[in-house]
Design a protein around this motif. Structure first.
Motif, PDB file in Angstrom:
ATOM      1  N   VAL A 117       0.832  -1.202   0.000  1.00 20.42           N
ATOM      2  CA  VAL A 117       0.000   0.000   0.000  1.00 20.42           C
ATOM      3  C   VAL A 117       0.870   1.257   0.000  1.00 20.42           C
ATOM      4  O   VAL A 117       0.611   2.211  -0.751  1.00 20.42           O
ATOM      5  CB  VAL A 117      -0.962   0.006   1.203  1.00 20.42           C
ATOM      6  N   ILE A 118       1.908   1.264   0.812  1.00 14.83           N
ATOM      7  CA  ILE A 118       2.805   2.426   0.856  1.00 14.83           C
ATOM      8  C   ILE A 118       3.511   2.606  -0.483  1.00 14.83           C
ATOM      9  O   ILE A 118       3.665   3.730  -0.992  1.00 14.83           O
ATOM     10  CB  ILE A 118       3.832   2.287   1.997  1.00 14.83           C
ATOM     11  N   SER A 119       3.923   1.506  -1.084  1.00 13.41           N
ATOM     12  CA  SER A 119       4.576   1.582  -2.388  1.00 13.41           C
ATOM     13  C   SER A 119       3.626   2.131  -3.458  1.00 13.41           C
ATOM     14  O   SER A 119       4.038   2.877  -4.350  1.00 13.41           O
ATOM     15  CB  SER A 119       5.063   0.192  -2.801  1.00 13.41           C
ATOM     16  N   SER A 120       2.344   1.785  -3.353  1.00 11.87           N
ATOM     17  CA  SER A 120       1.361   2.195  -4.354  1.00 11.87           C
ATOM     18  C   SER A 120       0.813   3.596  -4.122  1.00 11.87           C
ATOM     19  O   SER A 120       0.617   4.363  -5.080  1.00 11.87           O
ATOM     20  CB  SER A 120       0.200   1.196  -4.378  1.00 11.87           C
ATOM     21  N   PHE A 121       0.544   3.933  -2.853  1.00 13.82           N
ATOM     22  CA  PHE A 121      -0.158   5.183  -2.540  1.00 13.82           C
ATOM     23  C   PHE A 121       0.629   6.154  -1.660  1.00 13.82           C
ATOM     24  O   PHE A 121       0.166   7.270  -1.405  1.00 13.82           O
ATOM     25  CB  PHE A 121      -1.491   4.871  -1.857  1.00 13.82           C
ATOM     26  N   SER A 122       1.770   5.717  -1.132  1.00 14.13           N
ATOM     27  CA  SER A 122       2.692   6.563  -0.344  1.00 14.13           C
ATOM     28  C   SER A 122       2.214   6.897   1.063  1.00 14.13           C
ATOM     29  O   SER A 122       2.946   7.526   1.824  1.00 14.13           O
ATOM     30  CB  SER A 122       2.997   7.882  -1.079  1.00 14.13           C
ATOM     31  N   LYS A 123       1.005   6.474   1.434  1.00 12.30           N
ATOM     32  CA  LYS A 123       0.517   6.772   2.776  1.00 12.30           C
ATOM     33  C   LYS A 123      -0.659   5.875   3.115  1.00 12.30           C
ATOM     34  O   LYS A 123      -1.215   5.188   2.249  1.00 12.30           O
ATOM     35  CB  LYS A 123       0.090   8.234   2.895  1.00 12.30           C
ATOM     36  N   ILE A 124      -1.024   5.870   4.405  1.00  6.11           N
ATOM     37  CA  ILE A 124      -2.248   5.212   4.884  1.00  6.11           C
ATOM     38  C   ILE A 124      -2.904   6.149   5.885  1.00  6.11           C
ATOM     39  O   ILE A 124      -2.246   6.640   6.808  1.00  6.11           O
ATOM     40  CB  ILE A 124      -1.950   3.856   5.553  1.00  6.11           C
ATOM     41  N   ASP A 125      -4.190   6.403   5.713  1.00  5.87           N
ATOM     42  CA  ASP A 125      -4.937   7.280   6.622  1.00  5.87           C
ATOM     43  C   ASP A 125      -5.962   6.524   7.455  1.00  5.87           C
ATOM     44  O   ASP A 125      -6.300   6.956   8.561  1.00  5.87           O
ATOM     45  CB  ASP A 125      -5.677   8.366   5.821  1.00  5.87           C
ATOM     46  N   ILE A 126      -6.487   5.429   6.892  1.00  5.35           N
ATOM     47  CA  ILE A 126      -7.578   4.697   7.531  1.00  5.35           C
ATOM     48  C   ILE A 126      -7.282   3.208   7.449  1.00  5.35           C
ATOM     49  O   ILE A 126      -6.919   2.698   6.382  1.00  5.35           O
ATOM     50  CB  ILE A 126      -8.925   4.972   6.823  1.00  5.35           C
ATOM     51  N   LEU A 127      -7.424   2.515   8.563  1.00  7.75           N
ATOM     52  CA  LEU A 127      -7.322   1.057   8.586  1.00  7.75           C
ATOM     53  C   LEU A 127      -8.637   0.491   9.104  1.00  7.75           C
ATOM     54  O   LEU A 127      -9.067   0.833  10.218  1.00  7.75           O
ATOM     55  CB  LEU A 127      -6.170   0.599   9.479  1.00  7.75           C
ATOM     56  N   VAL A 128      -9.277  -0.353   8.314  1.00  5.13           N
ATOM     57  CA  VAL A 128     -10.504  -1.028   8.733  1.00  5.13           C
ATOM     58  C   VAL A 128     -10.206  -2.518   8.892  1.00  5.13           C
ATOM     59  O   VAL A 128      -9.895  -3.206   7.909  1.00  5.13           O
ATOM     60  CB  VAL A 128     -11.643  -0.824   7.710  1.00  5.13           C
ATOM     61  N   CYS A 129     -10.278  -3.007  10.117  1.00  8.62           N
ATOM     62  CA  CYS A 129     -10.051  -4.428  10.418  1.00  8.62           C
ATOM     63  C   CYS A 129     -11.405  -5.132  10.411  1.00  8.62           C
ATOM     64  O   CYS A 129     -12.141  -5.081  11.402  1.00  8.62           O
ATOM     65  CB  CYS A 129      -9.350  -4.577  11.761  1.00  8.62           C
ATOM     66  N   ASN A 130     -11.708  -5.788   9.319  1.00  9.49           N
ATOM     67  CA  ASN A 130     -13.059  -6.300   9.103  1.00  9.49           C
ATOM     68  C   ASN A 130     -13.117  -7.796   8.796  1.00  9.49           C
ATOM     69  O   ASN A 130     -14.189  -8.396   8.851  1.00  9.49           O
ATOM     70  CB  ASN A 130     -13.706  -5.507   7.955  1.00  9.49           C
ATOM     71  N   SER A 131     -11.979  -8.430   8.490  1.00  4.70           N
ATOM     72  CA  SER A 131     -11.994  -9.866   8.181  1.00  4.70           C
ATOM     73  C   SER A 131     -12.516 -10.673   9.364  1.00  4.70           C
ATOM     74  O   SER A 131     -12.268 -10.307  10.523  1.00  4.70           O
ATOM     75  CB  SER A 131     -10.586 -10.347   7.834  1.00  4.70           C
ATOM     76  N   ALA A 132     -13.214 -11.756   9.086  1.00  2.57           N
ATOM     77  CA  ALA A 132     -13.774 -12.552  10.182  1.00  2.57           C
ATOM     78  C   ALA A 132     -13.873 -14.025   9.819  1.00  2.57           C
ATOM     79  O   ALA A 132     -14.089 -14.391   8.663  1.00  2.57           O
ATOM     80  CB  ALA A 132     -15.153 -12.030  10.564  1.00  2.57           C
ATOM     81  N   GLU A 133     -13.725 -14.825  10.836  1.00  5.40           N
ATOM     82  CA  GLU A 133     -13.905 -16.287  10.769  1.00  5.40           C
ATOM     83  C   GLU A 133     -14.937 -16.650  11.815  1.00  5.40           C
ATOM     84  O   GLU A 133     -14.879 -16.167  12.955  1.00  5.40           O
ATOM     85  CB  GLU A 133     -12.574 -16.968  11.067  1.00  5.40           C
ATOM     86  N   GLN A 134     -15.903 -17.490  11.472  1.00  5.03           N
ATOM     87  CA  GLN A 134     -16.840 -17.966  12.481  1.00  5.03           C
ATOM     88  C   GLN A 134     -17.279 -19.391  12.173  1.00  5.03           C
ATOM     89  O   GLN A 134     -17.305 -19.811  11.019  1.00  5.03           O
ATOM     90  CB  GLN A 134     -18.064 -17.056  12.609  1.00  5.03           C
TER      91      GLN A 134
END
Length: 289
Positions: A117-134
Motif C-alpha cells: 500500500v505504501i509503495s502504491s499510494f505513499s501513505k495510509i490514513d484509515i485502517l478497517v479491520c473487518n476480516s472474520a472467521e466464524q
C-alpha cells in the motif's frame, strides 16, 4: 433508503467453504442503494486499507469510501470473483482500488500488505479491520484446537498484526476502525469462540484508543447485529439461514449498505472527538433482549 425493499427472510441455503462467495447467495446482499447516496467527499484524498473488503460489509465500505473520495486497498483471503467485482464497482464510481490476496493470520503477509500500500499510494490514513472467521458449535466440547486457533488467528491476531504493522505510517488525524459484533455484548449460544474474539476486539478498541490518543489517532469499532453476508450461508445450517435476523426489532437482518455510513462517519472529520467507542448497528437487538 426504503426499508421495505429489504428481505425479511431468506431461502434455505449453505455454502461449502467460508468466508463464502457473495454471487452464490440468494438473494444477493445489497451493498448499494439508489436512495442511499454518498458523494460529500468526506474522505477526499485519503487512503484506506480494508481487510475482508471484497464482500459483505467490507464491499459496502469499500464502495462507500471510494464514493467519498478515498483510494482503497482491498485485502481478501481467496474470493477472487468477489474481489474483482468490488474493484470494478469502485472504479465505476470513479475510485481507485488495489486488490491484495492472502491470509491476515500470517504476520509476514500483513507486513507485505502495508509495504504494498505504501509503495502504491505513499501513505495510509484509515485502517478497517473487518476480516472474520466464524463457526457454529452446539457445545464448547465440539470446538477443536484447529477451529479455535483459526478463529482467533483471523479475528484477533489478524487485527493486531495489521495495526502493529500499519501504525508507523499513521499520522495525526488517522483512524482505525474494528468490526466487532453484537455477540460481544450479548453472547451467542452457538458462536462461542467467535463471540469471544469479538469481545477481545472491544477491549482492543478501548485499550488502543487510550494508547494512541496522545498521537491523535482515533480507534473505534462498529458492532453489527445480524447482517446478510457470505459468512451466513457458509457457516450456518440452512434452517437457521431461513430465519436469520428475525429476532431484531425490525424482524429482519441488515443489508451491508446499512452498515457503510457508520464506517464513513468514524473515518471522517465529523468523528474527530470520538475514540474508544463502538457504534451499534443492530436493528434494535438490545431492545428485544
Amino acid at each position: 433508503m426504503i426499508e421495505k425493499t429489504f428481505p425479511k427472510n431468506f431461502t434455505p441455503q449453505t455454502q461449502d467453504t467460508q468466508p463464502g462467495i457473495e454471487s452464490k447467495m440468494n438473494p444477493v446482499p445489497i451493498f448499494e442503494q439508489g436512495e442511499y447516496t454518498f458523494d460529500a467527499n468526506r474522505l477526499k484524498d485519503k487512503v484506506a486499507v480494508i481487510t475482508g473488503g471484497d464482500s459483505g460489509i467490507g464491499r459496502a465500505v469499500s464502495i462507500a469510501y471510494a464514493r467519498e473520495g478515498a483510494k482503497v486497498a482491498i485485502v481478501y483471503l481467496n474470493e477472487d470473483q468477489d474481489a474483482e467485482e468490488t474493484k470494478k464497482i469502485v472504479e465505476n464510481n470513479g475510485g481507485t482500488a488495489l486488490l491484495i490476496k492472502g491470509d491476515i493470520g500470517d504476520e509476514t503477509f500483513c507486513q507485505s500488505i502495508i509495504n504494498t500500500v505504501i509503495s502504491s499510494f505513499s501513505k495510509i490514513d484509515i485502517l478497517v479491520c473487518n476480516s472474520a472467521e466464524q463457526h457454529t458449535a452446539n457445545s464448547i466440547e465440539e470446538i477443536t484446537y484447529e477451529q479455535l486457533d483459526k478463529t482467533f488467528r483471523t479475528n484477533v491476531y489478524g487485527s493486531i498484526f495489521m495495526i502493529k504493522n500499519c501504525i508507523k505510517h499513521l499520522k495525526e488525524g488517522s483512524s482505525i476502525i474494528i468490526t466487532t459484533s453484537v455477540t460481544a455484548y450479548q453472547g451467542n449460544e452457538t458462536l462461542i469462540d467467535y463471540s469471544s474474539t469479538k469481545g477481545a476486539l472491544v477491549s482492543l478498541t478501548r485499550s488502543l484508543a487510550k494508547n494512541l490518543a496522545p498521537k491523535n489517532i482515533r480507534v473505534n469499532a462498529v458492532a453489527p447485529g445480524p447482517v446478510w453476508t457470505p459468512l451466513i450461508p457458509s457457516t450456518m445450517p440452512s434452517s437457521d439461514v431461513q430465519e436469520f435476523g428475525s429476532k431484531t426489532a425490525f424482524k429482519r437482518a441488515a443489508q451491508p449498505v446499512e452498515l457503510a455510513e457508520a464506517y464513513v462517519f468514524l473515518a471522517s472529520q465529523g468523528a474527530s472527538f470520538i475514540t474508544g467507542e463502538a457504534i451499534h448497528v443492530n436493528g434494535g437487538e438490545f431492545v428485544n433482549s
